[in-house]
Design a protein around this motif. Structure first.
Motif, mmCIF file in Angstrom:
data_model
loop_
_atom_site.group_PDB
_atom_site.id
_atom_site.type_symbol
_atom_site.label_atom_id
_atom_site.label_comp_id
_atom_site.label_asym_id
_atom_site.label_seq_id
_atom_site.Cartn_x
_atom_site.Cartn_y
_atom_site.Cartn_z
ATOM 1 N N GLU A 167 -2.875 10.016 1.474
ATOM 2 C CA GLU A 167 -1.738 10.942 1.400
ATOM 3 C C GLU A 167 -1.813 11.822 0.154
ATOM 4 O OE1 GLU A 167 0.607 11.955 3.275
ATOM 5 O OE2 GLU A 167 0.459 10.562 4.959
ATOM 6 N N GLY A 168 -2.198 11.212 -0.969
ATOM 7 C CA GLY A 168 -2.303 11.980 -2.214
ATOM 8 C C GLY A 168 -3.384 13.051 -2.126
ATOM 9 N N ILE A 169 -4.540 12.682 -1.593
ATOM 10 C CA ILE A 169 -5.631 13.659 -1.423
ATOM 11 C C ILE A 169 -5.190 14.783 -0.502
ATOM 12 C CG2 ILE A 169 -7.956 14.001 -0.488
ATOM 13 C CD1 ILE A 169 -8.591 11.109 -1.358
ATOM 14 N N SER A 170 -4.509 14.420 0.591
ATOM 15 C CA SER A 170 -4.028 15.425 1.545
ATOM 16 C C SER A 170 -3.063 16.406 0.890
ATOM 17 C CB SER A 170 -3.339 14.717 2.721
ATOM 18 O OG SER A 170 -2.928 15.646 3.685
ATOM 19 N N THR A 171 -2.149 15.863 0.071
ATOM 20 C CA THR A 171 -1.187 16.715 -0.650
ATOM 21 C C THR A 171 -1.909 17.674 -1.593
ATOM 22 O OG1 THR A 171 0.527 15.017 -0.521
ATOM 23 C CG2 THR A 171 0.780 16.668 -2.251
ATOM 24 N N ASN A 215 1.020 4.281 -17.419
ATOM 25 C CA ASN A 215 1.638 4.293 -16.098
ATOM 26 C C ASN A 215 0.747 3.543 -15.122
ATOM 27 O OD1 ASN A 215 3.875 5.884 -16.804
ATOM 28 N ND2 ASN A 215 2.685 7.764 -16.585
ATOM 29 N N PHE A 216 1.328 2.621 -14.367
ATOM 30 C CA PHE A 216 0.510 1.867 -13.423
ATOM 31 C C PHE A 216 1.352 1.419 -12.233
ATOM 32 C CE2 PHE A 216 2.649 -1.509 -15.584
ATOM 33 C CZ PHE A 216 2.574 -2.648 -14.782
ATOM 34 N N VAL A 217 0.645 1.102 -11.157
ATOM 35 C CA VAL A 217 1.278 0.503 -9.992
ATOM 36 C C VAL A 217 0.351 -0.608 -9.516
ATOM 37 C CG1 VAL A 217 0.235 2.167 -8.378
ATOM 38 C CG2 VAL A 217 2.321 0.949 -7.723
ATOM 39 N N THR A 218 0.923 -1.729 -9.086
ATOM 40 C CA THR A 218 0.089 -2.834 -8.601
ATOM 41 C C THR A 218 0.184 -2.939 -7.080
ATOM 42 O OG1 THR A 218 1.890 -4.421 -8.892
ATOM 43 C CG2 THR A 218 0.309 -4.219 -10.702
ATOM 44 N N ILE A 219 -0.931 -3.373 -6.497
ATOM 45 C CA ILE A 219 -0.914 -3.839 -5.101
ATOM 46 C C ILE A 219 -1.350 -5.294 -5.199
ATOM 47 C CG2 ILE A 219 -1.666 -3.416 -2.736
ATOM 48 C CD1 ILE A 219 -2.641 -0.672 -3.566
ATOM 49 N N PRO A 220 -0.381 -6.216 -5.287
ATOM 50 C CA PRO A 220 -0.716 -7.602 -5.613
ATOM 51 C C PRO A 220 -1.132 -8.449 -4.407
ATOM 52 C CG PRO A 220 1.651 -7.339 -5.558
ATOM 53 C CD PRO A 220 1.073 -5.987 -5.266
ATOM 54 N N ALA A 221 -1.146 -7.844 -3.200
ATOM 55 C CA ALA A 221 -1.480 -8.622 -2.009
ATOM 56 C C ALA A 221 -2.407 -7.841 -1.087
ATOM 57 C CB ALA A 221 -0.203 -8.988 -1.248
ATOM 58 N N ARG A 222 -3.163 -8.584 -0.309
ATOM 59 C CA ARG A 222 -4.017 -7.981 0.711
ATOM 60 C C ARG A 222 -3.172 -7.611 1.937
ATOM 61 N NH1 ARG A 222 -9.005 -12.294 -0.158
ATOM 62 N NH2 ARG A 222 -10.048 -11.088 -1.794
ATOM 63 N N TYR A 223 -3.728 -6.736 2.743
ATOM 64 C CA TYR A 223 -2.975 -6.224 3.897
ATOM 65 C C TYR A 223 -2.643 -7.326 4.908
ATOM 66 C CZ TYR A 223 -7.474 -6.503 6.275
ATOM 67 O OH TYR A 223 -8.657 -6.958 6.811
ATOM 68 N N GLN A 258 0.829 -1.206 0.000
ATOM 69 C CA GLN A 258 0.000 0.000 0.000
ATOM 70 C C GLN A 258 0.866 1.259 0.000
ATOM 71 O OE1 GLN A 258 -2.274 -1.076 3.581
ATOM 72 N NE2 GLN A 258 -4.147 -0.717 2.422
ATOM 73 N N GLN A 259 1.944 1.245 0.800
ATOM 74 C CA GLN A 259 2.801 2.432 0.907
ATOM 75 C C GLN A 259 3.452 2.768 -0.434
ATOM 76 O OE1 GLN A 259 3.225 4.422 3.873
ATOM 77 N NE2 GLN A 259 3.835 5.724 2.164
ATOM 78 N N HIS A 260 3.905 1.738 -1.152
ATOM 79 C CA HIS A 260 4.511 1.967 -2.470
ATOM 80 C C HIS A 260 3.495 2.614 -3.415
ATOM 81 C CE1 HIS A 260 6.848 1.456 -6.078
ATOM 82 N NE2 HIS A 260 5.922 0.663 -6.615
ATOM 83 N N ALA A 261 2.264 2.084 -3.408
ATOM 84 C CA ALA A 261 1.212 2.649 -4.270
ATOM 85 C C ALA A 261 0.861 4.063 -3.829
ATOM 86 C CB ALA A 261 -0.019 1.752 -4.246
ATOM 87 N N SER A 262 0.798 4.285 -2.514
ATOM 88 C CA SER A 262 0.478 5.617 -1.984
ATOM 89 C C SER A 262 1.497 6.655 -2.445
ATOM 90 C CB SER A 262 0.429 5.562 -0.454
ATOM 91 O OG SER A 262 0.267 6.849 0.094
ATOM 92 N N ASP A 263 2.788 6.288 -2.406
ATOM 93 C CA ASP A 263 3.852 7.207 -2.861
ATOM 94 C C ASP A 263 3.680 7.540 -4.343
ATOM 95 O OD1 ASP A 263 4.874 7.050 -0.305
ATOM 96 O OD2 ASP A 263 6.450 5.597 -0.821
ATOM 97 N N GLN A 264 3.310 6.520 -5.147
ATOM 98 C CA GLN A 264 3.107 6.733 -6.589
ATOM 99 C C GLN A 264 1.911 7.661 -6.842
ATOM 100 O OE1 GLN A 264 4.880 5.163 -9.401
ATOM 101 N NE2 GLN A 264 6.363 5.006 -7.757
ATOM 102 N N VAL A 265 0.837 7.457 -6.083
ATOM 103 C CA VAL A 265 -0.360 8.300 -6.219
ATOM 104 C C VAL A 265 -0.011 9.751 -5.888
ATOM 105 C CG1 VAL A 265 -2.608 8.835 -5.172
ATOM 106 C CG2 VAL A 265 -2.061 6.482 -5.811
ATOM 107 N N ARG A 266 0.697 9.935 -4.794
ATOM 108 C CA ARG A 266 1.067 11.294 -4.349
ATOM 109 C C ARG A 266 1.932 11.992 -5.410
ATOM 110 N NH1 ARG A 266 5.238 13.554 -1.395
ATOM 111 N NH2 ARG A 266 4.648 15.360 -0.118
ATOM 112 N N GLN A 267 2.911 11.286 -5.961
ATOM 113 C CA GLN A 267 3.795 11.881 -6.960
ATOM 114 C C GLN A 267 3.030 12.210 -8.240
ATOM 115 O OE1 GLN A 267 6.765 12.600 -5.780
ATOM 116 N NE2 GLN A 267 7.225 13.767 -7.633
#
Length: 489
Positions: free
Chosen positions: A183-187, A306-314, A150-159
């Motif tokens: 995080e992206g919405i907050s930014t 451009n894409f990012v995957t979240i291949p696993a559940r939390y 999730q954190q990796h995807a969150s960083d990509q969304v924010r950027q």
């Protein structure tokens, strides 16, 4: 230009007949109406949507604060609705118009539910200064933590939001997509941007509203759906059904489109047109889906998207993989008031062990037939479909464990979570069960951290390409998750 004034001069024309609509320069000394600014900024509304007099509106136009756009654009070869993008000639009609005096004033039938757009109807928007926005620092108040995926995807969304680009977030069912957006919405909000989260379904909007209000308590949040009272709010953060976007025009700096693969968005070109229209020219776009279509999957693989995957559940468990079970000519069995023995055994095993389960069927009549057969042995079983008025109550009863088993059409393929269930499909070969639908249905299993495992079974009378692709997609995500160290089991 003045079609709403009864005594307009005879040389006046319907707005659609004017080649170029004049745009008067902004008169900075004009004392504009701030209420009009709030209502019209980033919108495209009809006069009947406004409570202000046409004289006041036109005065704002003459001083450069308001724009008029043609509602219907006519050329020699085609007619287009500027609000919904409709080009289908069968969805236009004419009527004798008292407003412009034309015997055949063309209007758009496609978006009539949002007010009639006709040849003499201007779409009214705001082109003066933007409304003042007070910022709350920091806008995000959330104490949760993200998984590494999730954190990796969150960083990509924010950027992506910072750089005004586009990004597809391809996340498995139950990956926690909403938290990835925070995080992206907050930014975006902290930098004065307007944000919209759009989704095809009202129930998702109603679920997201309270969640977003809770984590952004200092930010005004507008929740828009049919009948919503927030439609005139000029909010920094808007959550809306895709239908509601037809009222907006170049309004948002950041757009997040959830369930991009879901009906009705995929089937309705006017909704796709609305999404293109309500973004600002310079803006960011985030697409969210667990099941991108084949075209998008190919674009991801070839580097065109451009894409990012979240291949696993939390909860760090792999996705349950569907098993295929041939059950013979099940429709023939139903005609004899019987279920295939393999299906019967599957149901009996679960209900005897008090394990809740879902059984998906391709058609309502087949589902009701199965219900009649099963109720002879298990009288508490229920069934739901799109037209069922008691659908929400039955789903809640299932959550409360008052129902041992629920039969359903594809209406429950997404948007519902039951913590500890097994799932099967009867008639998986039916064309309604696309790759996307099958991945979503499989995604109902193992969502809870307390019950991360479960079984998903595809009963069929012939294997289909969709079945094979769905299974491959799930296996691929598990393989990727394992490589990235995102699952432990």
């Amino acid at each position: 230009m003045t079609p709403y004034i009864n005594d307009f001069p005879p040389e006046s024309l319907p707005i659609s007949s004017i080649d170029t609509i004049p745009e008067p320069p902004l008169n900075e000394n004009y004392s504009f109406n701030k209420e009009l600014q709030q209502i019209l900024h980033g919108k495209q509304l009809l006069l009947e949507n406004l409570q202000h007099s046409f004289e006041e509106i036109h005065q704002h136009y003459e001083n450069g604060y308001i724009t008029y756009r043609k509602g219907i654009i006519k050329t020699k070869n085609k007619t287009v609705c500027a609000r919904c993008g409709n080009k289908d000639s069968s969805l236009f009609a004419g009527f004798p118009c008292a407003r412009c005096g034309e015997k055949e004033c063309t209007y758009c039938r496609k978006c009539i539910m949002m007010g009639r757009v006709s040849e003499c109807t201007p779409l009214i928007g705001w082109c003066g200064p933007e409304p003042d926005r007070e910022l709350t620092e920091p806008p995000l108040e959330w104490t949760g933590t993200l998984s590494p995926g999730q954190q990796h995807a969150s960083d990509q969304v924010r950027q992506t939001i910072i750089e005004n680009r586009e990004l597809l977030v391809w996340a498995v069912c139950g990956a926690g997509k909403t938290e990835v957006l925070f995080e992206g919405i907050s930014t975006a909000l902290a930098s004065g941007k307007r944000v919209c989260i759009a989704t095809p379904r009202t129930d998702v909007v109603l679920e997201l509203g309270p969640r977003l209000k809770a984590v952004f308590p200092g930010i005004q949040v507008a929740v828009l759906y049919g009948g919503s009272e927030d439609r005139h709010l000029q909010a920094p953060l808007t959550i809306a059904t895709t239908h509601q976007l037809l009222r907006f025009y170049k309004a948002f700096d950041t757009v997040i489109l959830d369930e991009v693969d879901a009906f009705p968005y995929t089937a309705d070109e006017s909704l796709q047109y609305a999404v293109r229209q309500f973004r600002k020219d310079i803006s960011s776009m985030i697409y969210l889906t667990a099941t991108p279509n084949q075209k998008w999957q190919n674009e991801c693989r070839t580097g065109k998207r451009n894409f990012v995957t979240i291949p696993a559940r939390y909860h760090r468990h792999p996705l349950p993989v569907p098993s295929f079970k041939w059950c013979g000519n099940w429709e023939k069995s139903l005609k004899k008031d019987k279920l295939p023995s393999a299906v019967n055994q599957w149901i009996k095993t679960r209900l005897d062990n008090q394990k809740q389960c879902l059984l998906f069927l391709p058609k309502i009549d087949k589902m009701e037939k199965v219900l009649t057969i099963l109720r002879k042995t298990y009288p508490k079983i229920q069934a739901v479909h799109a037209e069922d008025r008691d659908r929400k109550d039955k789903v809640q009863m299932m959550r409360n464990k008052e129902i041992p088993m629920l039969l359903t059409t594809t209406i429950l393929e997404r948007g519902v979570t039951f913590p500890n269930i097994d799932v099967a499909i009867l008639g998986t070969e039916d064309r309604i069960f696309t790759e996307s639908a099958l991945v979503q249905i499989a995604g109902r299993v193992g969502r809870s951290s307390e019950y991360p495992k479960g079984e998903i079974t595809f009963f069929h009378y012939g294997k289909t390409e969709s079945m094979v692709k769905a299974q491959k997609q799930i296996l691929k995500m598990n393989t990727e998750a394992k490589k990235k160290g995102l699952i432990d089991y």
